[in-house]
Design a protein around this motif. Structure first.
Motif, PDB file in Angstrom:
ATOM      1  N   GLY A 109      23.344  70.210 -24.918  1.00  0.00           N
ATOM      2  CA  GLY A 109      22.134  71.166 -25.051  1.00  0.00           C
ATOM      3  C   GLY A 109      22.673  72.666 -25.063  1.00  0.00           C
ATOM      4  O   GLY A 109      23.207  72.946 -23.894  1.00  0.00           O
ATOM      5  N   LEU A 110      22.528  73.497 -25.967  1.00  0.00           N
ATOM      6  CA  LEU A 110      22.554  74.777 -26.175  1.00  0.00           C
ATOM      7  C   LEU A 110      21.379  75.581 -26.324  1.00  0.00           C
ATOM      8  O   LEU A 110      20.325  74.857 -26.841  1.00  0.00           O
ATOM      9  CB  LEU A 110      23.731  75.070 -27.336  1.00  0.00           C
ATOM     10  CG  LEU A 110      24.939  74.550 -27.379  1.00  0.00           C
ATOM     11  CD1 LEU A 110      25.712  75.190 -28.699  1.00  0.00           C
ATOM     12  CD2 LEU A 110      25.803  74.776 -26.051  1.00  0.00           C
ATOM     13  N   ARG A 111      21.417  76.736 -26.065  1.00  0.00           N
ATOM     14  CA  ARG A 111      19.973  77.591 -26.287  1.00  0.00           C
ATOM     15  C   ARG A 111      19.766  77.659 -27.894  1.00  0.00           C
ATOM     16  O   ARG A 111      20.770  77.808 -28.565  1.00  0.00           O
ATOM     17  CB  ARG A 111      20.241  78.716 -25.700  1.00  0.00           C
ATOM     18  CG  ARG A 111      20.186  78.683 -24.056  1.00  0.00           C
ATOM     19  CD  ARG A 111      20.266  80.188 -23.332  1.00  0.00           C
ATOM     20  NE  ARG A 111      19.295  80.907 -23.738  1.00  0.00           N
ATOM     21  CZ  ARG A 111      19.178  82.081 -23.346  1.00  0.00           C
ATOM     22  NH1 ARG A 111      20.318  82.813 -23.094  1.00  0.00           N
ATOM     23  NH2 ARG A 111      18.257  82.990 -23.350  1.00  0.00           N
ATOM     24  N   PHE A 112      18.866  77.804 -28.291  1.00  0.00           N
ATOM     25  CA  PHE A 112      18.480  77.865 -29.796  1.00  0.00           C
ATOM     26  C   PHE A 112      16.974  78.510 -29.999  1.00  0.00           C
ATOM     27  O   PHE A 112      16.103  78.504 -29.379  1.00  0.00           O
ATOM     28  CB  PHE A 112      18.767  76.635 -30.585  1.00  0.00           C
ATOM     29  CG  PHE A 112      17.741  75.475 -30.124  1.00  0.00           C
ATOM     30  CD1 PHE A 112      17.509  74.811 -29.004  1.00  0.00           C
ATOM     31  CD2 PHE A 112      16.507  75.502 -31.327  1.00  0.00           C
ATOM     32  CE1 PHE A 112      16.620  73.640 -28.497  1.00  0.00           C
ATOM     33  CE2 PHE A 112      15.782  74.223 -31.061  1.00  0.00           C
ATOM     34  CZ  PHE A 112      15.582  73.597 -29.969  1.00  0.00           C
ATOM     35  N   GLY A 113      16.999  79.083 -31.135  1.00  0.00           N
ATOM     36  CA  GLY A 113      15.685  79.577 -31.789  1.00  0.00           C
ATOM     37  C   GLY A 113      15.635  79.493 -33.195  1.00  0.00           C
ATOM     38  O   GLY A 113      16.924  79.082 -33.772  1.00  0.00           O
ATOM     39  N   PHE A 150      12.434  80.546 -29.448  1.00  0.00           N
ATOM     40  CA  PHE A 150      11.644  81.524 -30.220  1.00  0.00           C
ATOM     41  C   PHE A 150      11.642  81.054 -31.488  1.00  0.00           C
ATOM     42  O   PHE A 150      12.562  80.280 -31.882  1.00  0.00           O
ATOM     43  CB  PHE A 150      12.286  82.748 -30.051  1.00  0.00           C
ATOM     44  CG  PHE A 150      13.481  83.296 -30.776  1.00  0.00           C
ATOM     45  CD1 PHE A 150      13.627  83.316 -31.946  1.00  0.00           C
ATOM     46  CD2 PHE A 150      14.571  83.239 -29.843  1.00  0.00           C
ATOM     47  CE1 PHE A 150      15.003  83.439 -32.623  1.00  0.00           C
ATOM     48  CE2 PHE A 150      15.854  83.564 -30.395  1.00  0.00           C
ATOM     49  CZ  PHE A 150      16.015  83.526 -31.882  1.00  0.00           C
ATOM     50  N   VAL A 151      10.416  81.436 -32.180  1.00  0.00           N
ATOM     51  CA  VAL A 151      10.371  81.287 -33.577  1.00  0.00           C
ATOM     52  C   VAL A 151       9.908  82.342 -34.080  1.00  0.00           C
ATOM     53  O   VAL A 151       8.864  82.896 -33.878  1.00  0.00           O
ATOM     54  CB  VAL A 151       9.456  79.844 -33.921  1.00  0.00           C
ATOM     55  CG1 VAL A 151       9.365  80.004 -35.444  1.00  0.00           C
ATOM     56  CG2 VAL A 151       9.602  78.899 -33.227  1.00  0.00           C
ATOM     57  N   ILE A 152      10.725  83.089 -35.065  1.00  0.00           N
ATOM     58  CA  ILE A 152      10.277  84.454 -35.722  1.00  0.00           C
ATOM     59  C   ILE A 152       9.622  84.008 -37.117  1.00  0.00           C
ATOM     60  O   ILE A 152      10.307  83.314 -37.805  1.00  0.00           O
ATOM     61  CB  ILE A 152      11.388  85.408 -35.960  1.00  0.00           C
ATOM     62  CG1 ILE A 152      11.853  85.655 -34.520  1.00  0.00           C
ATOM     63  CG2 ILE A 152      11.202  86.447 -36.659  1.00  0.00           C
ATOM     64  CD1 ILE A 152      13.208  86.759 -34.655  1.00  0.00           C
TER      65      ILE A 152
END
Ligand code: GLY
Length: 344
Positions: A109-113, A150-152
């Motif tokens: 698990g890595l951080r993601f957006g 986040f989701v942009i």
């Protein structure tokens, strides 16, 4: 800009509607960033991407497989990626599925957006935390539940979409309206021309209202043990129609919603007037309301796609526009119903 939140079991996801791709770096804590994107996005927006390592994948659903995933793992390995790395997927549903899956599994698990570049991913695929890839023709057979940080949703990115993709994204907006927001349905009836023309204010409103429906359902049932099934309205048949006919996802879902509405009418739950309104809105959005498909082939594709044998399945019906519910339906009854409706 409007912000919404999804509360996942492993963390909160923030959805920024009306934010711009150019502001991406505000959200990644200036960590080591790796972007996963596709050729289309790179061709149109390379000057707007931050300077960081970019992994490009091909376009289309066929790329959503474990070979693509493995290629990205190997790129991350070559880069010496560790848990301080942040992965950003920029693209549509294929990119977000692959990015979410890779980021959730690499080093556990890595951080993601995400930056969602298609209407379909802004209103649906980018939101909700399900990330998966296909295996042997089974859609999303391998995957994870894990929310992007986040989701942009940059509505400016929609301008380079082919018209067909706009219509297909609007089919998912109609879905959200049908299952949970009668006012959004009326708004679409009144503003469909501006929606098709990608008017910025109209798009921000319908994307926002769609995400409100989806995020509130996911907040109550992230792992699809009950209410989240409502989001499958039109999709049980839609996926099978897509597989059988090869028409685009949104068009197949539009037709699947129409069949589900007619079945709801047949069972006495939806009025004739409401079925007519749903059909008329789909027509206004240039989505097909007549299709030449063999109902038996659709049923065959559908039962195969269920990944297990059973006599009946969960199906999403409407009690009215804006009110969905799930009920078991014997597959035989569904097959007969589709054939009858297709012959109308
Ligand atoms: N990522 C799509 C969903 O969770 O529904």
């Amino acid at each position: 800009m409007k912000t919404l939140k999804v509360h996942g079991s492993k963390g909160i996801s923030r959805i920024f509607i009306g934010e711009r791709l150019q502001n991406l770096q505000k959200y990644t804590d200036s960590r080591q960033v790796v972007i996963i994107t596709d050729r289309n996005v790179r061709n149109h927006y390379s000057k707007d991407l931050p300077s960081c390592y970019i992994i490009e994948i091909g376009t289309g659903e066929t790329m959503k497989n474990l070979d693509t995933v493995q290629r990205i793992y190997l790129d991350l390995l070559r880069l010496g990626a560790d848990r301080s790395f942040f992965i950003v997927g920029i693209g549509g549903g294929v990119v977000s599925d692959i990015t979410g899956f890779v980021a959730s599994t690499y080093l556990r698990g890595l951080r993601f957006g995400f930056v969602s570049s298609t209407l379909l991913s802004q209103v649906d695929a980018g939101v909700g935390g399900k990330n998966g890839v296909n295996l042997r023709g089974y859609k999303n057979l391998v995957g994870t539940f894990n929310q992007p940080e986040f989701v942009i949703c940059d509505t400016d990115l929609l301008k380079t979409l082919p018209e067909k993709e706009v219509r297909c994204g609007l089919a998912e907006v109609v879905k959200h309206a049908c299952i949970g927001d009668a006012c959004l349905f009326s708004y679409l009836e009144a503003h469909y021309k501006k929606a098709l023309a990608l008017d910025r204010d109209v798009m921000e409103k319908i994307i926002h209202d769609s995400v409100v429906i989806k995020s509130s359902i996911v907040n109550r049932d992230e792992r699809e043990s009950g209410e989240r099934m409502k989001l499958n309205f039109g999709h049980t048949l839609g996926h099978a129609i897509e597989k059988t006919t090869g028409i685009p996802h949104g068009e197949a879902v539009g037709f699947g919603m129409l069949v589900a509405s007619r079945l709801s009418f047949k069972r006495g739950w939806l009025s004739k007037h409401e079925v007519t309104r749903i059909e008329a809105l789909l027509k206004k959005l240039n989505l097909p309301t007549r299709l030449k498909v063999d109902g038996n082939l659709v049923i065959e594709a559908m039962t195969k796609d269920k990944k297990r044998r059973s006599e009946s399945l969960n199906f999403v019906f409407l009690h009215g526009i804006g009110e969905a519910f799930v009920e078991q339906i014997p597959i035989k009854e569904l097959g007969a119903g589709i054939n009858e409706i297709i012959r109308l």
